[in-house]
Enzyme design. Structure first.
Site, PDB file in Angstrom:
ATOM      1  N   GLU A   1      -3.877   0.008  -3.261  1.00 41.40           N
ATOM      2  CA  GLU A   1      -3.272  -1.282  -2.948  1.00 41.40           C
ATOM      3  C   GLU A   1      -2.671  -1.885  -4.210  1.00 41.40           C
ATOM      4  OE1 GLU A   1      -5.736  -3.838  -0.467  1.00 41.40           O
ATOM      5  OE2 GLU A   1      -7.053  -2.141  -0.059  1.00 41.40           O
TER       6      GLU A   1
ATOM      7  N   ASN B   1       0.830  -1.203   0.000  1.00 39.66           N
ATOM      8  CA  ASN B   1       0.000   0.000   0.000  1.00 39.66           C
ATOM      9  C   ASN B   1       0.867   1.255   0.000  1.00 39.66           C
ATOM     10  OD1 ASN B   1      -1.789  -2.096   0.641  1.00 39.66           O
ATOM     11  ND2 ASN B   1      -3.090  -0.756   1.841  1.00 39.66           N
TER      12      ASN B   1
END
Length: 215
Positions: free
Chosen positions: A139, A49
């Site tokens: 992500e 992330n």
């Protein structure tokens, strides 16, 4: 945003064969941070992330939620030095053997050095409606197996195409099935020559001291 999974056949690739069209490529970057921790533990698909603020790089705050593909450059770290891009692992890439070999052939050994390394990636931007997140997230699934994490490394992303909008799902199994298809579509799309050559974009390895060697 679509509300549920569609059972119709998925296209094998995304984006025109001649290469990305505007607004792609989109470029953004950020330091790798800890996310919700569900990618590896619940889905078997680890993600790296970056802060949502990374979308502001280049003015992409309004980018549509959904699934995208492209290349990820990682600053030097213990992970990138120990495991160069050509050392693929089917356990984590979720790619066919032939496609692994194709993408491995695109990789250049010299990328995994003091400059960092470049990897194929599939990423999601959005709210993850299946998990009812209250914050938007970025992500990135890097299509490579790492033995160690690389939190704190800097990641430069070149997004080359859009795969599908964000969806909700009736089950975790359907979510995993679609993510694995996303990864395969990403790999096939990146294996095309006009997209493969963009792996050499100097931007991907321009960190200017942003990433430090992990201990």
């Amino acid at each position: 945003m679509s509300n549920q999974h569609d059972n119709s056949p998925r296209p094998p690739v995304a984006g025109p064969d001649e290469g990305p069209r505007p607004p792609f490529p989109l470029k953004l970057d950020g330091k790798v941070i800890k996310g919700f921790g569900r990618g590896s533990s619940e889905l078997g698909i680890p993600t790296a992330n970056i802060p949502l603020s990374g979308l502001s790089v280049g003015g992409h705050e309004d980018v549509d939620s959904g699934v995208y593909y492209g290349w990820a450059g990682l600053s030097p770290s213990k992970a990138t030095h120990q495991h160069p891009p050509h050392a693929q692992s089917s356990e984590y890439t979720h790619l066919s053997h032939h496609l692994q070999e194709t993408l491995s052939g695109i990789a250049n050994d010299h990328d995994a050095n003091e400059k960092g390394a470049v990897y194929p990636m599939c990423m999601s931007i959005g709210w993850n409606p299946f998990y009812k997140n209250t914050v938007r997230s970025v992500e990135v699934h890097i299509m490579h197996h790492f033995e160690t994490d690389f939190y704190g490394s800097h990641m430069n992303l070149s997004i080359l195409g859009f795969i599908r909008p964000e969806l909700d799902y009736v089950s975790k199994e359907k979510l995993i099935e679609d993510i694995k298809t996303d990864i395969e579509v990403s790999g096939r799309s990146l294996a095309r020559e006009p997209y493969a050559r963009l792996r050499r974009d100097p931007y991907l390895l321009e960190f200017e001291g942003k990433g430090e060697l992990a201990s």
